[in-house]
Scaffold this motif. Structure first.
Motif, short mmCIF file in Angstrom:
data_model
loop_
_atom_site.label_atom_id
_atom_site.label_comp_id
_atom_site.label_asym_id
_atom_site.label_seq_id
_atom_site.Cartn_x
_atom_site.Cartn_y
_atom_site.Cartn_z
N LEU A 39 0.83 -1.20 0.00
CA LEU A 39 0.00 0.00 0.00
C LEU A 39 0.86 1.24 0.00
N VAL A 40 0.44 2.24 -0.75
CA VAL A 40 1.21 3.48 -0.87
C VAL A 40 0.33 4.64 -0.42
N PRO A 41 0.56 5.26 0.77
CA PRO A 41 -0.27 6.37 1.23
C PRO A 41 0.13 7.68 0.56
N THR A 42 -0.88 8.49 0.22
CA THR A 42 -0.63 9.81 -0.37
C THR A 42 -1.51 10.82 0.36
N SER A 43 -0.92 11.82 1.02
CA SER A 43 -1.68 12.80 1.79
C SER A 43 -2.33 13.82 0.88
N VAL A 44 -3.60 14.19 1.20
CA VAL A 44 -4.34 15.19 0.45
C VAL A 44 -5.09 16.06 1.47
N ALA A 45 -5.12 17.36 1.24
CA ALA A 45 -5.85 18.25 2.14
C ALA A 45 -7.26 18.47 1.64
N SER A 46 -8.25 18.52 2.54
CA SER A 46 -9.63 18.75 2.12
C SER A 46 -10.42 19.40 3.23
N ARG A 47 -10.90 20.64 3.00
CA ARG A 47 -11.75 21.35 3.92
C ARG A 47 -11.19 21.38 5.33
N GLY A 48 -9.92 21.63 5.45
CA GLY A 48 -9.30 21.75 6.74
C GLY A 48 -9.02 20.45 7.44
N ARG A 49 -9.36 19.31 6.81
CA ARG A 49 -9.10 18.01 7.43
C ARG A 49 -8.01 17.30 6.63
N SER A 50 -7.41 16.30 7.25
CA SER A 50 -6.39 15.52 6.56
C SER A 50 -6.99 14.20 6.10
N LEU A 59 -9.69 5.42 1.52
CA LEU A 59 -9.78 6.83 1.86
C LEU A 59 -9.80 6.95 3.38
N VAL A 60 -8.73 7.54 3.93
CA VAL A 60 -8.60 7.69 5.38
C VAL A 60 -8.82 9.15 5.72
N ILE A 61 -9.79 9.45 6.61
CA ILE A 61 -10.13 10.83 6.97
C ILE A 61 -9.83 11.05 8.44
N GLY A 62 -9.23 12.16 8.75
CA GLY A 62 -8.95 12.51 10.15
C GLY A 62 -8.80 14.00 10.31
N TYR A 63 -8.73 14.44 11.57
CA TYR A 63 -8.63 15.87 11.83
C TYR A 63 -7.21 16.38 11.72
N THR A 64 -6.23 15.51 11.88
CA THR A 64 -4.83 15.94 11.82
C THR A 64 -4.04 14.99 10.93
N ASP A 65 -2.90 15.52 10.46
CA ASP A 65 -2.01 14.68 9.65
C ASP A 65 -1.53 13.48 10.43
N LYS A 66 -1.29 13.68 11.73
CA LYS A 66 -0.77 12.58 12.56
C LYS A 66 -1.78 11.44 12.64
N VAL A 124 -4.10 10.68 10.51
CA VAL A 124 -4.15 10.01 9.21
C VAL A 124 -2.92 9.13 9.00
N SER A 125 -1.73 9.67 9.34
CA SER A 125 -0.49 8.90 9.17
C SER A 125 -0.49 7.66 10.04
N ASP A 126 -0.95 7.82 11.31
CA ASP A 126 -1.02 6.66 12.20
C ASP A 126 -1.96 5.59 11.65
N ALA A 127 -3.10 6.05 11.13
CA ALA A 127 -4.07 5.11 10.56
C ALA A 127 -3.49 4.38 9.36
N CYS A 128 -2.76 5.15 8.52
CA CYS A 128 -2.14 4.53 7.34
C CYS A 128 -1.11 3.48 7.73
N ARG A 129 -0.34 3.79 8.77
CA ARG A 129 0.67 2.83 9.23
C ARG A 129 0.01 1.56 9.76
N GLU A 130 -1.11 1.73 10.48
CA GLU A 130 -1.81 0.57 11.01
C GLU A 130 -2.39 -0.27 9.86
N LEU A 131 -2.92 0.42 8.85
CA LEU A 131 -3.41 -0.31 7.67
C LEU A 131 -2.29 -1.07 6.98
N GLN A 132 -1.14 -0.40 6.86
CA GLN A 132 0.00 -1.04 6.21
C GLN A 132 0.45 -2.26 6.99
#
Length: 562
Positions: free
Chosen positions: A150-161, A197-204, A206-214
């Motif tokens: 899996l390859v995570p790619t960060s995207v900004a949307s409406r103030g959320r990560s 598609l992983v949605i969260g309030y902060t980059d951290k 989202v990153s933590d969720a991506c790592r857990e998925l990985q």
């Protein structure tokens, strides 16, 4: 979301990077679509529907969703597997209804705005059903591929990560050729992606969720490498199984070096391929051992007509290893139980009991199947045949065709050195003459005296003795077609008690010519370096053969008669 309501998510306006969610408490009549604002979800609108666990309703809803999204100028829509979860419908049925509805909607509308239709699938079994059904309905030619990291790619949307996590893999085809070089052909890398598609309030977050998925993804996947020689001897059935598993289990098989391959995918699938290859390797090793043993040891079973028969190679291996608890099957397909202490076998269907025997072969000589076993130190064995045996009866019957005297005894001559030389000469003549003449092996007769008998059994027929009785056709060793000729007292010299002796001999006659009294070798066949192999008393229907090569005859049996 409550009751029978499902949420749909649509996006509009390219400047708004939206993400999907499902949340509603709206009650929706069966077969209708109720649209609400997105609330806090990063999308343009949420559509609410109720599928009523009815496939026709689900198909109609899928079509209407596509049509309404186009009319609303939405660029994308995300559709869940309606009623495949809590609804309890078969995922295969749901997949067929939704995908056919989407297809009808796309074909019926002249799409200008709707570019992307996503199907939201949360369970692996539902995903697999949709994947198979999509290939059937849309006629896609993309090949099944194995998951890749899996390859995570960060995207900004409406103030959320948020982060889109995709699986990318190389497409592989498995041709039907057995040739290893074309077993797997790697094609260019294609974009076969499974987005998360992983949605969260902060980059951290989202990153933590991506790592857990990985980590979760990695824990379910594995790889196994093997070498080309491990699969180059796969049977056609094993190759078909390998291809089937690679396709059905969504595995990836690729060459990573000149003689090395790697299979990648979910652990269970990779383990199945590993077990298949390991089983094939064990089979190859076992077959190699069976072939090697077959040249060293020959197990035989006495057939229904009293003729010894070799057992099949794999049964030979089982008998040598004493692995006979499940019985054996002979070359004719008859199953037997075995008692190796008694060297007997009993037919499972008829109860018939027969004998077994084991022959030990030399590196350059295999014992004839009718012989008794001999060790390397046993150069000569003289075996008195059982008068009730088929072997005795066959030799006696041929003798009695032309001789009226009484057979007293028949012995089999087992001289390992002489038989080895004879077999060597036989191969030489077969190679020299080719078919159909070949070595021209015949069963002939040679009368002898008690004085000469032991010498012949030990050192073979000696042409230096030619002329003692007659040499009308050359200075060689004489053999008669009919036993009656050799039974003449001139050749089978009677002993003091009136008994006579005669050898039944194997003789290699090859190409033969008319004999002459002064011949010491056969005449020239074609050129000075090519000779006939024997001579005869008459070329049309000969009754006497003369050979000049000491290894061209072998004393097979000795008959004592009176």
């Amino acid at each position: 979301m409550n009751g029978r309501t499902k949420g749909f998510l649509a996006e509009h306006c390219p400047e708004h990077h939206t993400s999907g969610g499902i949340a509603s408490t709206a009650q929706v009549p069966s077969g209708q679509i109720f649209t609400t604002p997105p609330g806090g979800f990063p999308c343009k609108a949420i559509m609410h529907v109720c599928g009523e666990r009815d496939t026709s309703v689900i198909k109609t809803l899928a079509k209407e969703i596509v049509v309404q999204c186009e009319h609303g100028r939405y660029q994308s829509v995300a559709i869940p597997a309606i009623c495949a979860g809590q609804g309890g419908l078969d995922p295969n049925v749901v997949a067929k209804s939704i995908l056919e509805g989407v297809k009808d909607g796309v074909q019926g509308a002249n799409l200008q705005y709707l570019k992307t239709i996503r199907i939201i699938l949360l369970k692996m079994n539902v995903f697999l059903e949709f994947k198979v059904m999509a290939q059937q309905i849309f006629g896609g030619n993309k090949q099944l591929t194995a998951p890749a990291p899996l390859v995570p790619t960060s995207v900004a949307s409406r103030g959320r990560s948020r982060s889109t996590i995709s699986s990318r893999s190389g497409s592989l085809s498995v041709p039907h050729s057995i040739d290893l070089s074309s077993l797997v052909t790697a094609l260019p890398v294609t974009d076969n992606t499974a987005p998360f598609l992983v949605i969260g309030y902060t980059d951290k977050e989202v990153s933590d969720a991506c790592r857990e998925l990985q980590r979760a993804y990695d824990s379910l996947c594995s790889t196994h490498s093997f070498y080309s020689e491990e699969i180059e001897h796969l049977t056609q059935d094993e190759l078909d199984q390998l291809r089937s598993k690679i396709n059905s289990l969504h595995l990836q098989l690729e060459r990573i070096s000149s003689g090395r391959w790697v299979v990648t995918g979910l652990k269970d699938g990779v383990n199945e391929v590993f077990r298949l290859i390991q089983g094939a390797l064990l089979r190859q090793v076992r077959e190699k051992d069976q072939t090697s043993l077959f040249t060293q040891v020959t197990w035989c079973i006495l057939g229904p007509r009293g003729v010894w028969q070799k057992v099949p190679k794999e049964i030979n291996y089982k008998l040598e290893r004493n692995d006979v608890k499940d019985g054996i099957v002979d070359a004719q397909g008859v199953k037997w139980t075995v008692d190796l202490r008694k060297m007997e076998a009993t037919a499972c269907d008829s109860g018939q009991v027969t004998a077994l025997k084991r022959l030990e072969n030399l590196s350059d000589f295999s014992l004839p199947i009718n012989w008794d076993n001999m060790s390397q130190n046993d150069h000569l064995k003289v075996i008195a045949l059982d008068p009730q045996s088929a072997e005795y009866q066959t030799v006696k019957a041929d003798f009695k065709k032309t001789v009226a005297k009484t057979v007293l005894k028949i012995e089999r001559i087992q001289n390992m050195n002489l038989r080895r030389l004879y077999e060597g000469r036989k191969k030489e003549l077969e190679s020299k003459n080719g078919p159909p003449v070949g070595a021209g092996e015949k069963i002939l007769y040679h009368g002898t005296s008690e004085v000469s008998c032991l010498s012949i059994m030990k050192s073979n027929f000696n042409r230096n003795y030619a002329g003692q009785n007659a040499n009308y056709f050359g200075h060689g060793t004489y053999f008669a077609v009919n036993a009656s000729y050799s039974a003449n007292p001139t050749y089978a010299v009677p002993a003091a008690d009136g008994t006579q002796l005669m050898f039944v001999a194997r003789v290699l006659t090859g190409h033969y010519a008319q004999g002459q009294a002064n011949m010491k070798t056969p005449p020239v066949l074609v050129t000075p370096d090519q000779y006939y192999d024997s001579v005869v008393d008459k070329t049309q229907n000969p009754s006497m053969f003369v050979v000049f090569h000491d290894c061209q005859a072998y004393p097979d049996y000795l008959i004592k008669f009176k």
